[in-house]
Enzyme design. Structure first.
Site, PDB file in Angstrom:
ATOM      1  N   GLY A  76       0.803  -1.227   0.000  1.00 12.43           N
ATOM      2  CA  GLY A  76       0.000   0.000   0.000  1.00 12.43           C
ATOM      3  C   GLY A  76       0.832   1.271   0.000  1.00 12.43           C
ATOM      4  N   SER A  77       0.140   2.376   0.284  1.00 12.46           N
ATOM      5  CA  SER A  77       0.702   3.710   0.128  1.00 12.46           C
ATOM      6  C   SER A  77       1.942   3.961   0.986  1.00 12.46           C
ATOM      7  CB  SER A  77      -0.365   4.738   0.497  1.00 12.46           C
ATOM      8  OG  SER A  77       0.216   6.008   0.686  1.00 12.46           O
ATOM      9  N   THR A  78       2.848   4.798   0.447  1.00 13.74           N
ATOM     10  CA  THR A  78       4.042   5.169   1.205  1.00 13.74           C
ATOM     11  C   THR A  78       3.691   6.060   2.395  1.00 13.74           C
ATOM     12  OG1 THR A  78       4.442   7.013  -0.305  1.00 13.74           O
ATOM     13  CG2 THR A  78       5.650   4.984  -0.716  1.00 13.74           C
TER      14      THR A  78
END
Lengths: 145, 393
Positions: free
Chosen positions: A65-67
């Site tokens: 998923g997102s950083t």
């Protein structure tokens, strides 16, 4: 009592600790899966749903998923809700950066299938060694109080 | 990983916590990807600026960095935020606007350029062959494939660390051997419209895995066409560059795996991305990625004297910089009732809170994201069709 389990891996963020293991078979996206205000896993389909990561040796295959997830680890640490250590099979950039900025000892390349939730483990991320000090055969998940 | 004496000092904390944590991010990521050293970057471009996509999580860390007095070491630009001060601030809940402004202040305090754009290359073109640490995926593909600069697809935190240290790990496509094409794409019929280039990007993003393509069969694509291709490619897949046209002359092609793209692949991709067939979308949106000066001019010219329909909003999104540069065209566009919106775009603002449920766009990237990020129905169509829908005939 059998021989003590000793697992080896790669130390990524240095540090040492002894704490209870919390083991998941599923990847974790810290953005979305974890509530930074209470440290609980809030993703309904996750095998650790409702469980708190605070002060655990958190073992899961890898992040995804997102950083932005890296920042969630920082906020957890700031709120005193971070895991004591993170153990992955494969390190991914989101978790590595999160562990660095939150200063959480981290290892990867570990066979986490050897660990069970509730085991008391000693993590030495300087040397890349995990020792199971006290094994728990079947453990219910300890809930946040 | 080899560190210079100075880098080691930073790593050991001699210059304080903030620089140390940034250096550690870089070194740990470098080790993860087998980098042997850090290399200086010409510029950094940081994503994760919009409060809508970020949420509250990063504020703590960003604030701590800014409070430590940390400043960027190189030219450092910011991705779009979540609102346009002129048009959208007053239409959005005050608390959201306030939190966004606070985030913006934190970045400004660290010395970031107030760019708020996904196309920082229109403000300052990177030097050919220069190493960069850019995070916005569409800009990464454009820099690598069209401008000839070299950058990995950074995450928000790693681009931030690179901005503060001025360096990045020497790995991935900073190394020449990793920039070679691994697969050949033959586009059977030349593409005509920008939306076809975007659709090609989405189609390829899904089939390429991590293989850099050499694309043949494109006939004189404009840089803006390639911008659409790259933005879509990056949103649907993992690849951070492509080769085509001039850059591909020297490349050995014989041993490459080959995929053929038929016109029906393009058409089907556009149909798959289109989720509604309404003739009256709430919003017609062009400018994803943000418009170039020549796109602003093209829109102004194609609009002529037509006015925007009362029941539709028409947004043209670009950077403050380009808006300022193209004033006369902007005046013409805005005289029609359209809004030339800066600092943000439909994807990273709260369109749902503005009452927008259907979006027509010429951007395949927007069409890819809007159903999830905007909870909106989408129509993907060419600029010509977008203008036809937005304007009175």
């Amino acid at each position: 009592m059998g021989a003590q389990i000793v697992l080896r891996g790669r130390g990524i963020v240095e540090g040492k600790c002894t704490a209870e293991a919390l083991v998941s078979t599923k990847p974790i996206s810290f953005l979305g899966d974890v509530d930074p205000s209470n440290g609980k896993i809030i993703e309904k389909h996750h095998d650790l749903y409702g469980v708190c990561v605070k002060d655990k040796v958190l073992c899961f295959p890898h992040g995804h998923g997102s950083t932005v997830g890296s920042y969630v680890l920082y906020s957890l640490a700031k709120n005193g809700l971070a895991p004591k250590a993170i153990i992955n099979r494969w390190a991914d950039p989101v978790i590595v950066v999160g562990a660095v900025i939150a200063n959480i000892p981290m290892m990867d390349q570990v066979d986490i299938s050897q660990l069970r939730t509730g085991d008391l483990v000693e993590v030495d991320a300087y040397k890349g060694v995990i020792k199971v000090l006290k094994s728990r055969k079947r453990g219910g998940l300890s809930k946040c109080i | 990983m080899y560190l210079t004496r100075e880098e080691e000092r930073i790593y050991d904390g001699e210059y304080g916590w903030a620089k140390q944590v940034c250096m550690k991010i870089m070194v740990k990521l470098g080790e993860l990807y087998d980098a042997s050293r850090l290399i200086p970057v010409e510029s950094a471009h940081v994503s994760g600026v919009s409060y809508k996509t970020l949420g509250d999580a990063p504020t703590d860390f960003l604030e701590a960095l800014a409070d430590a007095g940390e400043k960027v070491a190189v030219e450092a630009t910011l991705n779009p935020q979540s609102l346009d001060p002129q048009y959208l601030a007053e239409r959005l809940p005050e608390s959201l606007v306030k939190t966004q402004l606070k985030l913006c202040e934190i970045f400004q305090k660290m010395g970031f350029k107030i760019s708020y754009t996904c196309t920082p290359y229109y403000i300052k073109t990177p030097t050919r062959g220069a190493h960069l640490a850019w995070a916005e995926s569409s800009a990464v593909v454009y820099a690598n494939s069209v401008l000839g600069a070299w950058t990995n697809r950074e995450g928000g935190p790693s681009a931030l660390a690179a901005a503060i240290i001025g360096k990045t790990p020497d790995c991935g496509i900073h190394k020449a051997e990793n920039r070679k094409p691994k697969i050949m794409i033959e586009v059977r019929e030349p593409l005509e419209r920008e939306v076809d280039y975007g659709a090609l990007g989405i189609f390829l993003g899904k089939v390429l895995e991590d293989k850099i393509p050499l694309i043949t069969g494109l006939r004189n694509p404009t840089p803006e066409n390639l911008k659409q291709l790259g933005a879509a490619l990056a949103s649907a897949g993992m690849v951070n560059m492509f080769h085509c046209g001039g850059t591909s002359a020297k490349i050995e092609r014989e041993h490459l795996e080959k995929i053929t793209v038929e016109p029906k692949n393009i058409q089907e991709t556009i149909e798959e991305l289109t989720t509604t067939s309404t003739s009256k979308p709430d919003l017609v949106f062009v400018g994803c990625p943000h418009c170039s000066p020549s796109e602003i001019r093209e829109i102004a010219e194609k609009m002529g004297d037509r006015k925007v329909r009362e029941d539709v909003e028409f947004w043209v999104c670009t950077s403050r910089y380009v808006k300022e540069k193209t004033k006369s065209h902007v005046q013409k566009i805005e005289a029609s009732g359209a809004k030339v919106i800066t600092d943000t775009c439909a994807v990273v603002t709260w369109t749902d809170k503005l009452g927008i449920k259907t979006i027509m766009t010429n951007s395949a990237k927007t069409a890819h994201y809007a159903p999830t990020l905007n909870k909106a129905e989408v129509q993907l169509a060419s600029l010509k069709e977008c203008l036809k829908t937005a304007l009175k005939q």
